[in-house]
Enzyme design. Structure first.
Site, PDB file in Angstrom:
ATOM      1  N   HIS A  36      15.121  16.984   1.362  1.00 45.17           N
ATOM      2  CA  HIS A  36      15.737  16.469   0.142  1.00 45.17           C
ATOM      3  C   HIS A  36      16.289  17.640  -0.677  1.00 45.17           C
ATOM      4  CE1 HIS A  36      12.837  13.478   1.483  1.00 45.17           C
ATOM      5  NE2 HIS A  36      13.446  12.564   0.749  1.00 45.17           N
ATOM      6  N   HIS A 266      20.384  13.256  -2.107  1.00 42.73           N
ATOM      7  CA  HIS A 266      18.980  13.020  -2.456  1.00 42.73           C
ATOM      8  C   HIS A 266      18.062  13.206  -1.252  1.00 42.73           C
ATOM      9  CE1 HIS A 266      15.286  11.063  -3.669  1.00 42.73           C
ATOM     10  NE2 HIS A 266      15.743  10.832  -4.884  1.00 42.73           N
ATOM     11  N   GLU A 413      -7.034   0.624 -13.406  1.00 36.75           N
ATOM     12  CA  GLU A 413      -7.556   1.112 -12.122  1.00 36.75           C
ATOM     13  C   GLU A 413      -6.573   1.994 -11.372  1.00 36.75           C
ATOM     14  OE1 GLU A 413     -10.236  -2.581 -12.550  1.00 36.75           O
ATOM     15  OE2 GLU A 413      -8.157  -2.066 -13.051  1.00 36.75           O
ATOM     16  N   HIS A 475     -12.064 -12.457  -6.550  1.00 37.41           N
ATOM     17  CA  HIS A 475     -12.962 -11.356  -6.874  1.00 37.41           C
ATOM     18  C   HIS A 475     -13.957 -11.048  -5.757  1.00 37.41           C
ATOM     19  CE1 HIS A 475     -11.219 -11.648 -10.785  1.00 37.41           C
ATOM     20  NE2 HIS A 475     -12.113 -10.874 -11.379  1.00 37.41           N
TER      21      HIS A 475
END
Length: 670
Positions: A36, A266, A413, A475
């Site tokens: 890149h 890029h 999280e 859960h």
């Protein structure tokens, strides 16, 4: 004690150095036919000013404790970082630049902290390096709070459009602003181009106003104007009240006549024709991997200044130790992340004796670890009351107050795992995180990177199976233990009682070459048979014989983990008492540690010739390597359901009655 900021170099040296950085990256990428080039070319100016004038580091000692940290969050632009490390004088010779992206080189496609001197974090997945830097800034603040007057460094990072778009960066930036991490300076390479085209096709928000809303200080500059760049750096380090985001408007592929400001530069080499056109445009020689003598001399002079600054700090360190004798032992303990050699025995001597959930048992043991391990810090995703992990008798980290050991991550999280990696990679601390096991899905990228980077982090995951009950399948974890076990260099512990919790925490606290997962139950477990101290020592080997066949050779071996082990013990008792079958029960709290034992030991635990069955309240697929084609795997291979835990145990065949019946029918059928 801050290192002197170098004056601006003469214009000819500046231009020569910037072009050297660009062409080292261009030539490396062309040689590899992969890479890149756009970012190294576009960010060469902001990087040169930082590395040649501001960054506090010593190439002869990449681990100098008072160094600034520099993170290249968009790791795809690694050619930029390798060029800087080479020029700065790190142990990265030009031969390694020439071997970019090749087998066995120190210049892989994305920077790897354990591989290349001077690389601070492993980056590549966008947003992760951004969040790592926040963790490093938190760790630096915690170190300063414990050892006032000793350290004077900052955390710098180059971040990209992709970084600021990723959700993990949002979470981490919010936390950084909330904590007022004024030691954090991020340079946003605002080139308005992504891999597939213009950023405008998918992104139109005002980044500066978003960061300001999160409590950051922002500044817009021309990322190719060295006077503006230096002024922005000066302003950033002149204050310590807020993290800084410098929005540097740059041009991707800067200097490439035909690919400048296009997405074509890029993610692919410039190509022969464009390289030639760029050489002509910038007046660069045809020879590849050129480093002019004047550029080497310029960077060597800066390295000498940094070496002297390091020596001055080392003298300051000795004076500080003499003046702060009361903190000297703490300093050494933090530097070594010291753990008592008899930690496991200490924990086994004070085991919680009752039947309880392993989350509660492990929480009690964690307190004992924290009492003898000052480097242990950690927090949860707003679930401390459920995970039982807050360190008692210690404060919470907050803005301006970093003395405590309890980190308030909030409900983040994604960032929590990545920030913890940054804390660990900073050194001096062993961080833990805590949340429900099902939310390990949010944390998988940083867990994987911790395994790849040999990063010592502890992840506590509670509510580990369908036994969670009424909250239901959203859960209830069924595949998560297996998913974590599939990540290389990750140790996954699922202890069955307090002795095994002690073995798990001792292993987690002492591990330095990778992350450790502690998988803990919400429901109570029974104390297992036998001497707890002996069992804890055996559990430290990852797998051991818990219940041995009473006579002769074992006819059946049951392998089990966690809350299911006591059920396996009861099933074995019934099969022996009612059917006369010689049954061995093997508790396997950590498959990865067991696999690292020698073959002879493993053979004594799981003997040849016996039928083999596994029993774990989760997906069964990974157990077949132990069972063979004629084995039996008992578990849960579907999603759970919303109902009380005991009802689910009955419906999914996880009770002693069901397990005994399954094993009996299977043995008779074979």
């Amino acid at each position: 004690m801050n290192s002197p900021i170098a004056p601006a170099a003469p214009t000819e040296i500046t231009e020569l150095s910037v072009n050297t950085i660009k062409f080292l990256a261009i030539d490396a990428i062309e040689a590899a036919k992969s890479g890149h080039p756009g970012l190294p070319m576009g960010a060469a100016d902001v990087a040169f000013v930082l590395w040649s004038r501001y960054l506090r580091h010593d190439p002869t000692d990449p681990h100098w404790r008072d160094r600034d940290r520099f993170i290249l969050s968009p790791g795809h632009g690694s050619g930029l970082l390798y060029a800087l490390l080479h020029l700065a004088g790190y142990d990265l010779p030009i031969e390694e630049i020439k071997r970019f992206r090749q087998w066995g080189s120190k210049t892989p496609g994305h920077p790897e902290v354990h591989l290349t001197p001077g690389v601070e974090v492993t980056t590549g997945p966008l947003g992760q390096g951004f969040a790592n830097g926040v963790g490093m800034a938190m760790a630096a603040k915690m170190a300063e709070a414990r050892l006032p007057g000793l350290f004077h460094h900052r955390i710098w990072a180059l971040v990209s459009d992709g970084d600021v778009m990723e959700g993990v960066a949002y979470e981490a930036a919010s936390l950084a602003g909330h904590l007022k991490l004024g030691n954090l300076v991020y340079i946003y390479d605002d080139n308005r181009i992504t891999l597939d085209g213009s950023i405008d096709e998918a992104f139109s928000e005002d980044v500066a106003r978003r960061f300001e809303a999160m409590g950051w200080r922002t500044q817009h500059i021309d990322g190719h104007d060295h006077a503006q760049i230096a002024a922005a750096y000066d302003a950033a380090i002149a204050q310590d009240e807020k993290p800084t985001l410098i929005l540097a408007r740059t041009h991707i592929g800067h200097g490439a006549p035909n690919k400048h400001d296009t997405h074509k530069v890029h993610g692919e080499p410039l190509g022969k024709d464009e390289v030639q056109a760029t050489r002509k445009a910038l007046g660069w020689p045809e020879e590849t991997f050129v480093v002019p003598d004047a550029v080497r001399a310029h960077f060597a002079a800066r390295a000498k200044v940094m070496s002297e600054a390091h020596a001055q700090w080392s003298a300051h360190e000795q004076r500080w130790l003499a003046d702060h004798a009361d903190r000297a032992e703490l300093y050494r303990s933090l530097c070594d992340r010291a753990v008592p050699g008899d930690l496991l025995e200490t924990l086994l001597a004070k085991l919680p004796p009752t039947n309880d959930a392993t989350r509660a048992l492990a929480g009690s043991i964690e307190q004992m670890v924290a009492a003898v391990m000052p480097s242990l810090v950690g927090g949860d995703a707003d679930l401390g009351g459920s995970t039982k992990t807050p360190i008692k008798d210690s404060g919470k980290v907050s803005a301006g107050h970093f003395e405590g050991r309890n980190l308030r991550f909030g409900i983040r999280e994604h960032a929590m795992g990545s920030v913890a990696n940054g804390i660990a990679l900073y050194g001096m601390f062993v961080p833990f995180t805590a949340t429900f096991l099902t939310f390990s899905d949010y944390m998988r990228p940083p867990i994987r990177l911790a395994g790849l980077s040999n990063t010592p982090v502890v992840h506590v995951f509670t509510h580990d199976s369908v036994f969670l009950g009424e909250d239901g399948p959203t859960h209830q974890s069924v595949e998560h233990v297996s998913a974590l076990r599939l990540i290389p260099n990750v140790d996954v512990w699922r202890p069955a009682d307090s002795a095994e919790c002690a073995a798990a925490w001792a292993a987690a606290a002492t591990r330095r070459d990778g992350p450790t997962e502690l998988i803990l139950s919400r429901q109570k477990v029974e104390v297992l048979p036998g001497d707890a101290t002996v069992r804890g020592r055996h559990a430290a080997r990852g797998g051991y014989v818990l219940v041995r066949e009473e006579s002769g050779a074992a006819e059946l071996v049951i392998l089990s983990t966690g809350s299911e082990v006591s059920v396996a013990v009861e099933a074995a008792r019934r099969l022996h008492a009612e059917d006369g079958i010689q049954v061995r029960v093997v508790s396997m709290p950590c498959l990865e540690v067991f696999e690292r034992q020698d073959a002879a030991y493993r053979a004594t635990v799981i003997p040849a010739g016996a039928k083999r069955a596994s029993f774990e309240a989760g997906r069964t697929g990974l157990w077949w390597r132990y069972l063979g084609l004629d084995g039996l795997a008992l578990g849960v291979d579907t999603f759970g359901a919303s109902a009380p835990g005991p009802v689910l145990g009955d419906k999914y065949g996880l009770t002693a009655d069901h397990v005994t019946a399954h094993l009996r029918a299977w043995l008779r059928g074979s």
